[in-house]
Write a protein that holds these residues in place. Structure first.
Motif, PDB file in Angstrom:
ATOM      1  N   ASP A 104      41.488  36.212  34.695  1.00  0.00           N
ATOM      2  CA  ASP A 104      40.775  35.834  35.917  1.00  0.00           C
ATOM      3  C   ASP A 104      39.554  36.701  36.176  1.00  0.00           C
ATOM      4  O   ASP A 104      38.685  36.327  36.957  1.00  0.00           O
ATOM      5  N   CYS A 105      39.490  37.860  35.533  1.00  0.00           N
ATOM      6  CA  CYS A 105      38.421  38.816  35.813  1.00  0.00           C
ATOM      7  C   CYS A 105      37.294  38.777  34.800  1.00  0.00           C
ATOM      8  O   CYS A 105      36.214  39.299  35.062  1.00  0.00           O
ATOM      9  N   ARG A 172      43.442  44.113  39.956  1.00  0.00           N
ATOM     10  CA  ARG A 172      42.787  42.963  39.303  1.00  0.00           C
ATOM     11  C   ARG A 172      42.120  42.059  40.339  1.00  0.00           C
ATOM     12  O   ARG A 172      41.009  41.561  40.125  1.00  0.00           O
ATOM     13  N   ARG A 176      38.250  41.195  40.400  1.00  0.00           N
ATOM     14  CA  ARG A 176      37.782  39.811  40.355  1.00  0.00           C
ATOM     15  C   ARG A 176      36.859  39.532  41.543  1.00  0.00           C
ATOM     16  O   ARG A 176      35.769  38.962  41.385  1.00  0.00           O
ATOM     17  N   LYS A 180      32.909  38.577  41.351  1.00  0.00           N
ATOM     18  CA  LYS A 180      32.412  37.339  41.971  1.00  0.00           C
ATOM     19  C   LYS A 180      31.286  37.656  42.938  1.00  0.00           C
ATOM     20  O   LYS A 180      30.258  36.982  42.955  1.00  0.00           O
ATOM     21  N   LEU A 185      31.019  37.027  37.727  1.00  0.00           N
ATOM     22  CA  LEU A 185      32.101  36.076  37.471  1.00  0.00           C
ATOM     23  C   LEU A 185      31.849  34.853  38.333  1.00  0.00           C
ATOM     24  O   LEU A 185      31.814  34.934  39.553  1.00  0.00           O
TER      25      LEU A 185
END
Length: 188
Positions: A104-105, A172, A176, A180, A185
């Motif tokens: 996800d990261c 995490r 993330r 973002k 991301l």
């Protein structure tokens, strides 16, 4: 023997550097290799390759922190060995699991600029890690750099496994969100 003395042995091309390195950092390098390979013989070969790598790279390099330098070489050698043996069962699933946890990261490669993106992501991750409290940072590095198991990390830090999992999840999530926010991301 102090690290500076060991590095001086390498710089002077004195073969005693290898035995001094093995004596001081052999167990550390073996632990890094074994956490990636989960095979005694492969880990021992990786450690020997680490000594060769250090011999071949010092000089011209003169590491400031010998343990980190050796850890990086060991990790690189062990991951290469792991890739070369892809037909075998993957490290009790630990490496695949750690990559899955970070999925996800880290954005997937979408174009030929992937290497530049990876360097940019590395800079952001390093900045993120340097801002974390020491324990949180060390646990994150143990898991995602050295591929330590959750059980190993919990024993090392004296935490329950559920606490380690929770800390890693929160870290995490923070990573993330930061990636973002900084536009590194993208959400799909």
């Amino acid at each position: 023997m102090e690290d500076k003395e060991i590095i001086d042995l390498y710089l002077n091309r004195d073969e005693a550097a290898i035995s001094a390195t093995a004596k001081k950092y052999g167990n550390y390098c073996y632990s890094v290799a074994y956490n990636i390979l989960y095979d005694k013989e492969d880990a021992e070969e990786s450690v020997n390759d680490t000594y060769l790598g250090a011999w071949n790279s010092i000089p011209p390099h003169k590491p400031e922190v010998l343990s980190s330098y050796l850890g990086k070489i060991t990790r690189h050698v062990s991951l290469k060995r792991r890739r070369d043996k892809q037909a075998q069962k993957r490290g009790k699933g630990e490496i695949a699991l750690t990559y899955e946890e970070l999925a996800d990261c880290i954005p997937a490669k979408h174009d030929i600029d992937a290497e530049l993106e990876a360097k940019e992501i590395a800079l952001h991750i390093n900045a993120f890690l340097s801002a974390l409290p020491a324990t949180e940072r060390h646990i994150f590095i143990c898991r995602y750099w050295y591929f330590d198991s959750i059980g190993s990390i919990s024993r090392q830090f004296g935490f329950r496994e559920t606490k380690v999992k929770s800390m890693l999840f929160r870290t995490r999530t923070k990573l993330r969100d930061k990636l973002k926010k900084e536009g590194v991301l993208l959400e799909y």
